[in-house]
Design an enzyme around this catalytic site. Structure first.
Site, PDB file in Angstrom:
ATOM      1  N   LEU A 238       2.890  -0.417   5.514  1.00 13.07           N
ATOM      2  CA  LEU A 238       2.519  -0.687   4.128  1.00 13.07           C
ATOM      3  C   LEU A 238       3.111  -1.991   3.593  1.00 13.07           C
ATOM      4  O   LEU A 238       2.943  -2.300   2.415  1.00 13.07           O
ATOM      5  CB  LEU A 238       2.982   0.473   3.230  1.00 13.07           C
ATOM      6  N   ARG A 239       3.810  -2.735   4.460  1.00 16.44           N
ATOM      7  CA  ARG A 239       4.400  -3.982   3.969  1.00 16.44           C
ATOM      8  C   ARG A 239       3.316  -4.953   3.499  1.00 16.44           C
ATOM      9  O   ARG A 239       3.492  -5.677   2.523  1.00 16.44           O
ATOM     10  CB  ARG A 239       5.267  -4.624   5.044  1.00 16.44           C
ATOM     11  N   ALA A 240       2.172  -4.959   4.179  1.00 14.71           N
ATOM     12  CA  ALA A 240       1.086  -5.858   3.787  1.00 14.71           C
ATOM     13  C   ALA A 240       0.613  -5.551   2.363  1.00 14.71           C
ATOM     14  O   ALA A 240       0.343  -6.468   1.582  1.00 14.71           O
ATOM     15  CB  ALA A 240      -0.072  -5.746   4.763  1.00 14.71           C
TER      16      ALA A 240
END
Length: 405
Positions: free
Chosen positions: A274-276
């Site tokens: 979920l970093r993007a």
């Protein structure tokens, strides 16, 4: 030493935008610049540092503590409340490829240990870069354990040192910029993911742009002070716009419709984790603030996704990093909706009263898009920077080490 003006760099519009978004909001997470040699990667990073707002520091603190909110765990503290601070320019710290772990994070002060018999901590480069810019040239050539330490500190905003009976924790929040030439090797995917944005740069194939690059570089080398003076107004306008955008960031609203749009785009490109999504959201907020908007729009999501997803999308081993622009447009159109029917005033192209001109530069139309007193390149595109596609632009003609064309 006179620094080549940021506003005088020809082209490199995606890179300019990525750097500016990080200057506006450090939460974006830094920039990785990939490109061939001689494309002014180092020049533009050093130029950006000169445009960052000055920082107030506690006098005598080696860790650049903010007098208004000093770090309670600062090794030089505790600092007395109400002590007047002193202003200094934001630091630009360069990490050499051959640096040791001690040089990066700090170590025992051997001199004081021998002369005074006390255990004292000698700060490293991470402490020096706090509240400034940490620039890592040829980041792909650093030892993996150094890259791990560097990116962990960038993600946590804190540096932990445990060695030689010294246990130290200090704040380390900085704008991380790494540059690399893909011909010399790639970064591991886990490390690529830790950089918020990535930009591919290459030299322009347009003879007109290349001519302008050489003309400006020769003028700078002939008389750096006079060249910088000609761009002073554009530089001042850029610095003021960055400061205004920084102050606007906390008030920018990210509607649920735009958040769902970000999640849809990231899922469609099959990014891991979920970093993007988080980086894209923070970059979209920063872009809205840079444009003078109080609400994130589809245009902000588009600009953020173009910079945050290319190095995160799943691809075959021999595929080059990049983004399917057609798929991105289809996804954005499908999820655009009505932008939450926000006030049309929020769509002013360059914000409120802080932005007097239409292209993000100074009052004469010059500025960060490469226009200015030398008759530079045209303007337009996202964030006031012209965009000719991936890797657009040509820079100052510097080969990255300050030696010129």
């Amino acid at each position: 030493m006179v620094t080549y003006p940021f506003s005088a760099v020809v082209g490199l519009d995606d890179l300019k935008l990525a750097l500016v978004l990080n200057a506006v909001s450090p939460r974006v997470g830094g920039v990785l610049v990939r490109g061939e040699k001689g494309t002014a990667k180092s020049t533009i990073v050093r130029a950006l540092a000169a445009q960052l707002p000055a920082v107030a520091v506690v006098p005598g603190c080696r860790f650049a503590c903010d007098p208004a909110a000093s770090d309670l765990g600062c090794p030089d503290g505790p600092h007395e409340p109400g002590v007047p601070g002193m202003e200094r320019p934001a630091a630009l710290v360069e990490l050499p490829v051959g640096a040791s772990e001690d040089r990066l994070v700090g170590s025992l002060d051997v001199e004081r240990a021998l002369t005074e018999g006390v255990k004292a901590f000698e700060p490293g480069l991470l402490a020096a870069a706090h509240r400034g810019v940490l620039y890592v040239d040829e980041v792909n050539l650093l030892h993996d354990h150094l890259v791990d330490l560097l990116l962990d500190a960038a993600a946590l905003g804190t540096c932990y040192v445990e060695r030689e009976s010294v246990s130290v924790r200090h704040a380390a929040r900085f704008l991380l910029v790494g540059t690399m030439n893909p011909e010399e090797g790639e970064l591991r995917p886990q490390l690529l993911d830790r950089f918020g944005l990535t930009v591919e740069v290459r030299a322009s194939r347009d003879p007109g742009e290349r001519t302008e690059v050489v003309r400006r570089r020769l003028a700078f080398e002939s008389d750096a002070a006079a060249f910088a003076a000609r761009w002073a107004r554009e530089e001042s306008a850029l610095a003021a716009r960055i400061a205004a955008a920084r102050s606007r960031v906390p008030g920018v609203r990210l509607p649920d419709a735009r958040l769902r749009q970000i999640a849809t785009v990231c899922a469609a490109f099959e990014v891991d984790g979920l970093r993007a999504d988080l980086v894209t959201a923070n970059a979209a907020i920063a872009h809205a603030a840079w444009q003078g908007r109080d609400v994130v729009t589809t245009e902000d999501v588009r600009a953020a996704a173009r910079l945050s997803l290319p190095h995160r999308r799943r691809r075959d081993p021999f595929d080059a990093p990049g983004l399917d622009e057609r798929l991105l447009e289809e996804l954005l159109e499908r999820t655009a909706g009505d932008d939450d029917q926000h006030d049309p005033e929020d769509d002013r192209p360059n914000g409120g009263p802080d932005d007097d001109d239409s292209d993000g530069g100074g009052p004469d139309g010059g500025g960060p898009d490469g226009g200015g007193p030398d008759g530079g390149g045209p303007d337009g595109g996202a964030g006031g920077f012209r965009r000719d596609g991936p890797g657009s632009g040509s820079g100052s003609g510097d080969d990255g080490d300050g030696d010129g064309v």
